[in-house]
Design a protein around this motif. Sequence first.
Motif, mmCIF file in Angstrom:
data_model
loop_
_atom_site.group_PDB
_atom_site.id
_atom_site.type_symbol
_atom_site.label_atom_id
_atom_site.label_comp_id
_atom_site.label_asym_id
_atom_site.label_seq_id
_atom_site.Cartn_x
_atom_site.Cartn_y
_atom_site.Cartn_z
ATOM 1 N N SER A 1 -3.538 -4.819 -3.578
ATOM 2 C CA SER A 1 -4.024 -6.106 -4.133
ATOM 3 C C SER A 1 -3.112 -7.081 -4.391
ATOM 4 O O SER A 1 -2.116 -6.555 -5.126
ATOM 5 N N VAL A 2 -3.213 -8.187 -4.260
ATOM 6 C CA VAL A 2 -2.655 -9.416 -4.557
ATOM 7 C C VAL A 2 -3.297 -10.297 -5.316
ATOM 8 O O VAL A 2 -4.407 -10.700 -4.995
ATOM 9 N N MET A 3 -2.992 -10.735 -6.342
ATOM 10 C CA MET A 3 -3.612 -11.679 -7.102
ATOM 11 C C MET A 3 -2.690 -12.475 -7.896
ATOM 12 O O MET A 3 -1.591 -12.353 -7.867
ATOM 13 N N ALA A 4 -3.076 -13.760 -8.360
ATOM 14 C CA ALA A 4 -2.174 -14.862 -9.025
ATOM 15 C C ALA A 4 -2.207 -14.579 -10.454
ATOM 16 O O ALA A 4 -3.513 -14.274 -10.971
ATOM 17 N N PHE A 5 -1.228 -14.827 -11.120
ATOM 18 C CA PHE A 5 -1.401 -14.696 -12.669
ATOM 19 C C PHE A 5 -2.232 -15.634 -13.143
ATOM 20 O O PHE A 5 -2.159 -17.051 -12.680
ATOM 21 N N GLY A 6 -3.104 -15.566 -14.116
ATOM 22 C CA GLY A 6 -4.060 -16.345 -14.534
ATOM 23 C C GLY A 6 -5.315 -16.606 -13.806
ATOM 24 O O GLY A 6 -6.053 -17.262 -14.184
ATOM 25 N N CYS A 7 -5.492 -15.590 -12.746
ATOM 26 C CA CYS A 7 -6.742 -15.711 -12.121
ATOM 27 C C CYS A 7 -7.801 -14.906 -12.942
ATOM 28 O O CYS A 7 -7.747 -13.878 -13.145
ATOM 29 N N GLY A 8 -8.582 -15.872 -13.640
ATOM 30 C CA GLY A 8 -9.628 -15.182 -14.332
ATOM 31 C C GLY A 8 -10.684 -14.186 -13.579
ATOM 32 O O GLY A 8 -10.824 -13.040 -14.042
ATOM 33 N N GLY B 1 -8.024 -3.762 -28.868
ATOM 34 C CA GLY B 1 -8.273 -4.405 -27.403
ATOM 35 C C GLY B 1 -7.453 -4.582 -26.471
ATOM 36 O O GLY B 1 -7.365 -4.355 -25.440
ATOM 37 N N ALA B 2 -6.197 -5.188 -26.927
ATOM 38 C CA ALA B 2 -5.108 -5.317 -25.915
ATOM 39 C C ALA B 2 -4.335 -4.257 -25.619
ATOM 40 O O ALA B 2 -4.062 -4.251 -24.400
ATOM 41 N N ARG B 3 -4.640 -2.956 -26.314
ATOM 42 C CA ARG B 3 -4.057 -1.672 -25.683
ATOM 43 C C ARG B 3 -4.756 -1.412 -24.562
ATOM 44 O O ARG B 3 -4.023 -0.870 -23.673
ATOM 45 N N TYR B 4 -5.995 -1.598 -24.437
ATOM 46 C CA TYR B 4 -6.611 -0.961 -23.490
ATOM 47 C C TYR B 4 -7.363 -1.904 -22.653
ATOM 48 O O TYR B 4 -8.142 -1.599 -21.565
ATOM 49 N N SER B 5 -7.265 -3.323 -22.887
ATOM 50 C CA SER B 5 -7.443 -4.289 -21.968
ATOM 51 C C SER B 5 -6.750 -4.592 -20.534
ATOM 52 O O SER B 5 -5.326 -4.202 -20.769
ATOM 53 N N PRO B 6 -7.102 -5.113 -19.601
ATOM 54 C CA PRO B 6 -6.303 -5.656 -18.545
ATOM 55 C C PRO B 6 -5.260 -6.733 -19.010
ATOM 56 O O PRO B 6 -5.688 -7.613 -19.860
ATOM 57 N N GLU B 7 -4.022 -6.792 -18.518
ATOM 58 C CA GLU B 7 -3.045 -7.516 -19.232
ATOM 59 C C GLU B 7 -3.518 -9.086 -19.214
ATOM 60 O O GLU B 7 -3.185 -9.773 -20.248
ATOM 61 N N GLN B 8 -3.991 -9.438 -18.245
ATOM 62 C CA GLN B 8 -4.278 -10.862 -18.034
ATOM 63 C C GLN B 8 -5.544 -11.397 -18.338
ATOM 64 O O GLN B 8 -5.815 -12.598 -18.416
ATOM 65 N N THR B 9 -6.246 -10.387 -19.110
ATOM 66 C CA THR B 9 -7.691 -10.880 -19.637
ATOM 67 C C THR B 9 -7.378 -11.929 -21.110
ATOM 68 O O THR B 9 -6.498 -11.722 -21.470
ATOM 69 N N CYS B 10 -8.315 -12.656 -21.234
ATOM 70 C CA CYS B 10 -8.042 -13.689 -22.454
ATOM 71 C C CYS B 10 -8.326 -12.897 -23.810
ATOM 72 O O CYS B 10 -8.883 -11.761 -23.717
ATOM 73 N N LEU B 11 -8.009 -13.665 -24.750
ATOM 74 C CA LEU B 11 -8.059 -12.963 -26.156
ATOM 75 C C LEU B 11 -9.520 -12.692 -26.394
ATOM 76 O O LEU B 11 -9.611 -11.563 -27.175
ATOM 77 N N PRO B 12 -10.479 -13.418 -26.329
ATOM 78 C CA PRO B 12 -11.992 -12.954 -26.533
ATOM 79 C C PRO B 12 -12.306 -11.674 -25.930
ATOM 80 O O PRO B 12 -12.976 -10.792 -26.575
ATOM 81 N N PHE B 13 -11.951 -11.280 -24.634
ATOM 82 C CA PHE B 13 -12.217 -10.099 -23.995
ATOM 83 C C PHE B 13 -11.462 -9.113 -24.867
ATOM 84 O O PHE B 13 -11.750 -7.890 -25.103
ATOM 85 N N LYS B 14 -10.095 -9.147 -25.097
ATOM 86 C CA LYS B 14 -9.464 -8.196 -25.972
ATOM 87 C C LYS B 14 -10.036 -7.836 -27.305
ATOM 88 O O LYS B 14 -10.269 -6.757 -28.029
ATOM 89 N N ALA B 15 -10.495 -8.857 -28.043
ATOM 90 C CA ALA B 15 -10.848 -8.827 -29.346
ATOM 91 C C ALA B 15 -12.280 -8.186 -29.356
ATOM 92 O O ALA B 15 -12.590 -7.387 -30.395
ATOM 93 N N ILE B 16 -13.001 -8.586 -28.355
ATOM 94 C CA ILE B 16 -14.635 -7.809 -28.399
ATOM 95 C C ILE B 16 -14.199 -6.411 -28.077
ATOM 96 O O ILE B 16 -15.023 -5.580 -28.585
#
Length: 714
Positions: free
Chosen positions: A271-278, A388-403
Motif C-alpha cells: 500500500s502507498v499512502m501520503a503522510f498526513g492522509c486522513g 492510546g498512542a501505543r496502540y493507534s496507527p502512527e498518523q492518526t490525530c491526537l483525539p483518536f489516540k486520546a479516545i
Amino acid sequence: MRIGIPRGLLFYHYFPMWRAFFEELGADVVVSPPTTEKMAHLGCKRVIGDVCLPVKVYCGHAFALKDKCEYLFIPAAHSTRPALYNCPKFIGLPDIVRAAVPECPPILDPDLDINMGRQYLYETAYKLGFLLERNTADVESALRRAIDVHRLYGALMQRRGLSSPQAIAQVLPGFDEENGSNGIERAAGSSVINVALIGHRYLIYDRQMDYRLFHRLRSIGVNPVTAETVDRSKLNEAMLELVEAPYWGYEDEVIGAGAYYLQSDIDGVISVMAFGCGPDSVMIELLQKAAKRAGKPYLNLVLDEHSSEGGLLTRLEAFVDMVRRSKRQPYKQVNIRRISRDGEEKERIDMIGIPSMGPISPAFKTAARLVDIDVFSPTVTKRTISLGARYSPEQTCLPFKAILGAFIECLEQGADTLFMVTSSNACRMGYYSKVHEEILRDLGYKFKFLRHRPEDKGILGVLRTIRRCTNHAPWHKVVEGYILGTAKLKSLDDLARSAVKIRPVELEKGQADKVYQAGVQEIDGVRSILKLKKVERHYRGEFERIPVDTSIVPLKVGIVGEMYVVVEPYVNLNLEVELGKLGVEVTRNKTSYLSEWTGMKSYMGVLTAEKRKLAKYAYPYLRRDVGGHGLESVAEKVNLARQGFDGVVHLAPFTCMPESIAQNVMPLTEENIPVLTVLCDEQATQTGLLTRLEAFVDLLERRRRDNGGRTLML
C-alpha cells in the motif's frame, strides 16, 4: 478560451471526461506537465503545515499553469459516490490553491456532490457552459460526450485490464501521458512475483512522488496489479468483508482492493499512502490487520517531501525477499473477516464507558444512576495519551489516540459496554469507532460497542440511543435522566464562561479556578433539577465575590479550532487557564460548548443558523464546509477581528484535515488580527506552550499600545 487542468489528485479518475466536456464546448484544455522536482518544491514551500504531499504538489501544478490559461478548473469534490464523503482537502482544494498560489488565474470551482441529485449536477454544468457563452443545447451535447468518454475510459480499465495512464492514452491518442508507460506490462524473468499495489491513483501514477515505483518493482521481478482493473462490484463486495458500511468516497480502491487481492492468489500487497492522509491513516490500519489474519506479506509505504529513493528501494527489496520466501508454502484460501464476536456481548449493561471530553463525566454520571447504570468517563491523563498512542496507527490525530486510551482505561475499570458518538461529515471522526473496535478486540477485550449514529437525528433519536444504552429503561426514566444530564452540562458550561471572565482580573491568582473546581464537584453530585438551580445561584455569587482589579482592561483572545482539542483541557495543556494567568480573557465559539449540542435549542436549528452566519464570514476565503470545524475556524477569525478582539489562538490536532485547510486559508483574510496556531499531539509540552503564549501576549500588548491603548476595531 483556454482551461487549465492541474495533473494531480482526481486527474486520473476524471480527466478524459473533463477534457471532452470543455473541448465539446469549444475551449482549449491545457494540462500541466508531469510532476517535476521544482514543481513539488514550490508547492511544499507555498503550503503551510501538515497538508499532505499530493495537495502540495497540486499547488505546484496550478502554479505551472498560471500563464498558460485564462481559467483553472479545480472542482470542489464533496462526494462523487452516493452517501459517501471525500477527503476535506478535495472539498477545500480551490480555496487552498487560491491561498497558496495567488498568482493563478481565476478558478472555476463548481461543487461536485452527487448526493444533491442529477438536477444539481446539470445546473452546475450549465453554469460552466454559460461562462463559455454556450447555450443549453451545447451544454447537453457536451455532457453526453463527456459521459460517453468516461464510460469508455472505465471499460478500457476494467474489461481490458489497462492502467489509468494506458487508458488515457487509448481514449486521447494525442495526449502526452508518456504513452501509458506507467502501466501494468509484465516484468521479465522466470521468478516473477505478483503484488497488489494499493493506493490512490494520484500517488501510484506520479513518478516524482513515488520515485518511479512501477519501474522499480518491475526491475526486481515484480508484476504490480492495481485496483482500477477490477470490477467495482467485486471491490465493494470485498470491502464489506472488513467494514460494516463504506464511509470514504474512494474506500473501495483502498480497503476494497486490498481485501479483494488478499483473498486471491496474489503473492503480497503493497500500500502507498501520503503522510498526513486522513482517510488512509485509518483505512490502512484495518487492511494491515486483515493481511495479518490472512497470512499475506504486507508493506505500507508512506511518502512525503522528505522521503528518499534509496530508502524506498531498500524497503522494496527486503519486502520482495520476504515474499519469495513465503511463496515456498502452498497457497490456501484465507479468511480476512473481522474477528468473530460471538459470545462476547452481554445483553445487560452494567457499566458503560464514555471517552472524556471536557465536562461530560460530571454531567452524565449521576444522571445515569437514575436508570441503574454506571457511567465511567476517565479524566484524560498522561497515561491515557500514552496508552492510546501505543496502540493507534502512527498518523492518526491526537483525539483518536486520546479516545482509544480512554476506552482502554474504561475496560480496565470493568466497563462491559463502550459508547461513542459518530460524525456525519468529511472528518475522519466518523471512522474512529470502526478502527477503535478492531484494535480493542485484537487486544483481547470483550465488550459491547454502542454508537450514536448520524441517522439518529432529533430529540427522539437521542432518547432512543439513551434507551439502548440503559437496558431499555422505562421512557419516563430515560427522559428524566436526559433532562438532568443536559441541564448539568449547561451549568458546567456556564461555570466555565464565568471563570474565563474572572481569571485575567482577579487580585489573587487562582481564586476563579478554586471556585470553578468546587462548582464542578458539587454539580457532579446533584440528583435533581431543583438542587441544580440552587447550586447555580450559589456559584454565581461565589464568582461575584472574588476581588478583582477594575482598572484592568484585559486582552481579548478568541479560541478556535477542532472541537475536541478546544474542549478537553489536558490535550490543549490547559490553554484557557494559562491565558487567564497571563491577563487574557478568552472566548470560544458557541458550537464548541457541548451544552449547545444537547439542549432543546439545538433541535430547533439554532446551531444550523449559527453555522449559516459563520459561513457568510468565511465565504470570501473558504467557500464551502470542509468538515469538522474548519469553516468555523476561518469564519471566527473574521468575526473576532470585526468585534475588536486582540488575537486568535487556533488549536488543531496534528494531521487534522479540516483544520489544515483552515490554517492555509487564514493568512488570506484581510482582517488584521494576529493568529497563533497550536498543533496538538502527544509530543507537545507545557513549557513549550507557555513560551509561545508569553511571546504571543507580548505581541498583543505591544500592538494595543501602538493603537493608543485601544483594541483595533475593523
